[in-house]
Structures are given as C-alpha cells and as structure tokens.
Design a protein around this motif. Structure first.
Motif, mmCIF file in Angstrom:
data_model
loop_
_atom_site.group_PDB
_atom_site.id
_atom_site.type_symbol
_atom_site.label_atom_id
_atom_site.label_comp_id
_atom_site.label_asym_id
_atom_site.label_seq_id
_atom_site.Cartn_x
_atom_site.Cartn_y
_atom_site.Cartn_z
ATOM 1 N N PRO A 4 -13.239 0.768 -1.098
ATOM 2 C CA PRO A 4 -13.998 1.310 0.019
ATOM 3 C C PRO A 4 -14.067 0.554 1.271
ATOM 4 O O PRO A 4 -14.199 1.021 2.300
ATOM 5 C CB PRO A 4 -15.326 1.578 -0.384
ATOM 6 C CG PRO A 4 -15.673 0.886 -1.826
ATOM 7 C CD PRO A 4 -14.117 0.562 -2.323
ATOM 8 N N ASN A 5 -13.737 -0.746 1.206
ATOM 9 C CA ASN A 5 -13.934 -1.683 2.417
ATOM 10 C C ASN A 5 -12.422 -2.233 2.714
ATOM 11 O O ASN A 5 -12.428 -3.100 3.420
ATOM 12 C CB ASN A 5 -14.814 -3.015 2.092
ATOM 13 C CG ASN A 5 -16.132 -2.564 1.902
ATOM 14 O OD1 ASN A 5 -16.896 -2.605 0.855
ATOM 15 N ND2 ASN A 5 -16.629 -1.839 2.899
ATOM 16 N N ILE A 6 -11.363 -1.483 2.276
ATOM 17 C CA ILE A 6 -10.077 -1.559 2.664
ATOM 18 C C ILE A 6 -9.409 -0.827 3.104
ATOM 19 O O ILE A 6 -9.428 0.584 2.393
ATOM 20 C CB ILE A 6 -9.121 -2.660 1.471
ATOM 21 C CG1 ILE A 6 -9.928 -3.858 0.983
ATOM 22 C CG2 ILE A 6 -7.777 -2.723 1.889
ATOM 23 C CD1 ILE A 6 -9.348 -4.355 -0.186
ATOM 24 N N VAL A 7 -8.802 -0.604 4.172
ATOM 25 C CA VAL A 7 -8.149 0.750 4.966
ATOM 26 C C VAL A 7 -7.207 1.133 3.775
ATOM 27 O O VAL A 7 -6.534 0.421 2.998
ATOM 28 C CB VAL A 7 -7.642 0.229 6.181
ATOM 29 C CG1 VAL A 7 -6.407 -0.643 5.926
ATOM 30 C CG2 VAL A 7 -7.208 1.772 6.812
ATOM 31 N N THR A 8 -6.910 2.583 3.742
ATOM 32 C CA THR A 8 -6.175 3.024 2.851
ATOM 33 C C THR A 8 -4.636 3.563 3.546
ATOM 34 O O THR A 8 -4.878 4.132 4.518
ATOM 35 C CB THR A 8 -6.643 4.246 2.393
ATOM 36 O OG1 THR A 8 -7.876 4.228 1.438
ATOM 37 C CG2 THR A 8 -5.752 5.088 1.142
ATOM 38 N N ILE A 9 -3.694 2.861 2.684
ATOM 39 C CA ILE A 9 -2.245 3.429 3.359
ATOM 40 C C ILE A 9 -1.856 4.832 2.751
ATOM 41 O O ILE A 9 -2.188 4.719 1.503
ATOM 42 C CB ILE A 9 -1.406 2.316 2.951
ATOM 43 C CG1 ILE A 9 -0.004 2.606 3.729
ATOM 44 C CG2 ILE A 9 -1.088 1.929 1.632
ATOM 45 C CD1 ILE A 9 1.184 1.553 3.729
ATOM 46 N N LEU A 10 -1.435 5.798 3.551
ATOM 47 C CA LEU A 10 -1.148 6.988 2.992
ATOM 48 C C LEU A 10 0.407 7.152 2.791
ATOM 49 O O LEU A 10 0.779 8.102 1.895
ATOM 50 C CB LEU A 10 -1.756 7.896 3.975
ATOM 51 C CG LEU A 10 -3.196 7.903 4.385
ATOM 52 C CD1 LEU A 10 -3.590 9.096 5.510
ATOM 53 C CD2 LEU A 10 -3.931 8.201 3.142
ATOM 54 N N GLY A 11 1.042 6.533 3.618
ATOM 55 C CA GLY A 11 2.507 7.039 3.575
ATOM 56 C C GLY A 11 3.391 5.962 4.424
ATOM 57 O O GLY A 11 2.648 5.171 5.140
ATOM 58 N N TYR A 12 4.720 6.026 4.548
ATOM 59 C CA TYR A 12 5.432 5.437 5.440
ATOM 60 C C TYR A 12 6.778 6.018 5.831
ATOM 61 O O TYR A 12 7.132 7.037 5.308
ATOM 62 C CB TYR A 12 5.867 4.350 4.485
ATOM 63 C CG TYR A 12 6.693 4.483 3.332
ATOM 64 C CD1 TYR A 12 8.166 4.311 3.441
ATOM 65 C CD2 TYR A 12 6.129 4.920 1.997
ATOM 66 C CE1 TYR A 12 8.974 4.612 2.461
ATOM 67 C CE2 TYR A 12 7.216 5.320 0.944
ATOM 68 C CZ TYR A 12 8.475 5.136 1.071
ATOM 69 O OH TYR A 12 9.175 5.601 0.220
#
Length: 366
Positions: free
Chosen positions: A129-137
């Motif tokens: 929860p305290n690390i930004v989430t990568i969704l795609g590329y």
C-alpha cells in the motif's frame, strides 16, 4: 587458349560460385534467426520487447499500444504534464475509463532502456500500500513507456516547498496546498518506512537508491506511496549490489557513495530516509547549502546543521515554521530527530535496519 589459362579461369569461376553460395547461405540463416526471434516476442506489439528483455517481468502487466497512448495523451500534450523527472516526463490521462499517470522515458536509447528495465523488474513485482502500483507498459521501437496508478495529491516536495512558483516547473498542484500538520508529516514518514522495510525484507531484497521527497507521492488521504524505481536494483546476496556508477541525488546520497564505494546496500536507503525525515520536519532542502546562523559566513548542508542543533537540544527550533505548536509534544519531536540522526549516520554500520525504524516511529506519540 592453352591448358594453363583454362585452368586459371576455371579456378576463378569456382571461387566466385563458392563465395556466392556461401553468402546466400548466410542470408538465409540470418532470416531464419530473425523470424525465430519474432515468434518469441510478446503478442499484440508492433515492435515488442525480445524475450531476453522481458523474461523477468510480471506477465500480468498490461501491454498498451502506442496509438492508444497517443490518443489518450493527445499526442503527449504539454498541457497534460504533471511531472518532470530525470528519467522522463509524466502525463495525466484516462485509459480504459481510469485516470492514470503515464511516464514516457528518456529518448536516449541506453538511458531509457535501462530505467525501463529497472522499473519493470523491481516495481513490477512489488505489491504494497505504500508503493505506487504499475499498471502497464508500452515498448515500441525506441519508445519505452510506463503506466501507473494516479496519485491525487502529487509529490511530497510540492507540499513541503512551493515548487510551483518556478516558471520552469511543469508540475501543477491539483489541489490547494495547505501546510502539513505534524501528525500528517508523521503519517507520511511512517508510510515511507513501511514501504522500504517491505522492500528490504523480501526473500530477494530490493534497494531503491533514490529516496527523496519528489519520489514520494501522496494520495487523497495523505498516505505515502514510494515512486520512481528507475535506479532500483535487486540484490541477490548479502543485501548489497555492486555498481560502478554512483546513483542517487546530492543531499540524500550516503557519504560512502561519494567516497567511491561501489557496493550499494539497504543501508544506503536508510541514510536517504534519515535525510528525508529531516526535510519533512524542517521543510528545508537537503541538497542546498545555507547559512546556519544570521551573520554566519559559512554555509552548511541540512544534515550537518541538524547534528549541531540536536547536540544543543534545539529540536523544537528546527521544526518547520508552518507546523502548529499547539498541543505539540516536545518528547515526540525529540524522539523523531533522534531516529532521523541515527538513520543519517555517516557510519554505515551504525544505521538501524528499516524494520527497526518502523517500530521506533510507531512508538512516537502525537
């Protein structure tokens, strides 16, 4: 024409025929190799990543086409820029009915590819929860683009410092900025500590190597999210990573890096975290020297000034003037700076592990 001349002509002809056949075989082999490599790339891409570059990426990450991104960002319009980092511009846009942040990495081939790989191999595996989430590329031709969850309140440095006043600053505040209370600042630094402790205590630990205020994003509840993993590295053994290149940002960078150490460790992140604690409490930039006292001709940096102030028990004087003193307990402030100075110790082995830091921060009363 005598027999010798005929023999010479025959030999020359044989040589040219053999050379032609050999060249043809090389061309056919190369085409076969290229065709085989193309079948091993990710589907749906025009010029996708070779399997060697993508094998360690999370297969659940979504691939997004360049035409989709061009449409969503209005061809990467400057009007949509919300961030400008050392590794590329960040745009706010809508994809699949969701607001996202799109980072277009440096056009420099080596730099862009290196940062892309670092983020995909580290951030692509992290769920906290305290690390930004990568969704795609998106990886097409020379372009490398990363897509993240959108964090509403921007970066921490925008709240600590009036970064929007600069004419060259492309980021814009999305909500009116009010001074952060002591309780909110403590909440933010606890979140960063939780995220780092999680990273450092994975079975295969990850070091961020560039912890600083601009790499901490704040959501609408002012929960912290660690971002920008372009310098992050996986450390396979002994909690260290060998590198021939100094990484980090001046002011936050541990002294051992500046002295030529080629081994990056989790304790390098701890030092940067300690400097971030000082910054969030004082509201002062760690990378800009300043005069410690009025009339003093000598300039010092934040860490050196903080050590002097703590030695003279002037912790309350160190606090950002924007922090309300009403109901603020001095004991909690003193403990906060004690933890910060321990993390920012010049001696690497004297710094606490992030797991210990989390426990210490949770023990501070507000």
């Amino acid at each position: 024409m005598d027999h010798i001349a005929l023999g010479i002509l025959a030999a020359i002809a044989s040589f040219f025929v053999a050379t032609l056949l050999f060249t043809l075989m090389l061309v056919l082999c190369q085409r076969g190799k290229n065709r085989n490599q193309q079948t091993r790339t990710r589907p749906n891409s025009q010029l996708s990543i070779p399997i060697g570059e993508s094998a360690s990426f999370d297969p659940s990450l979504n691939w997004v086409s360049m035409p989709e991104l061009i449409q969503a960002t209005r061809n990467f319009s400057p009007d949509l820029i919300i961030g400008d980092g050392s590794f590329g511009l960040v745009y706010r846009c809508c994809l699949a009915n969701r607001t996202v942040a799109v980072k277009k990495l440096s056009s420099d081939a080596f730099q862009g590819f290196r940062e892309f790989r670092a983020e995909m191999e580290t951030l692509g595996k992290l769920r906290h929860p305290n690390i930004v989430t990568i969704l795609g590329y998106c990886a097409t031709g020379w372009d490398r683009i990363l897509i993240y969850e959108f964090i509403e309140n921007g970066s921490l440095d925008q709240w600590l410092l009036d970064t929007s006043s600069s004419e060259n600053d492309v980021s814009a505040s999305l909500v009116p900025r009010l001074p952060l209370s002591w309780e909110t600042r403590l909440k933010i630094i606890r979140g960063v500590a939780d995220g780092l402790a999680y990273m450092h205590n994975l079975d295969t630990p990850i070091i961020h190597r560039d912890i600083k205020a601009s790499n901490v994003l704040l959501d609408k509840e002012f929960e912290a999210h660690i971002a920008d993993f372009g310098l992050a590295r996986i450390i396979e053994s002994s909690h260290s990573h060998v590198s021939t290149q100094v990484a980090g940002t001046m002011g936050y960078m541990p002294p051992e890096y500046l002295l030529g150490a080629t081994t990056a460790t989790t304790f390098g992140d701890v030092y940067s975290f300690g400097i971030l604690m000082l910054e969030i409490a004082t509201g002062m930039r760690p990378n800009l020297p300043f005069k410690a006292e009025e009339g003093d001709c000598q300039e010092v940096r934040l860490a050196e000034w903080a050590r002097r102030m703590v030695e003279h028990n002037r912790q309350m004087k160190m606090l950002d003037a924007n922090i309300s003193r009403d109901g603020l307990g001095e004991a909690g402030v003193v403990e906060f700076f004690k933890i910060a100075m321990s993390c920012a110790s010049d001696i690497c082995k004297e710094r606490p592990a992030m797991k210990e830091v989390v426990d210490l921060l949770n023990g501070i009363s507000t």
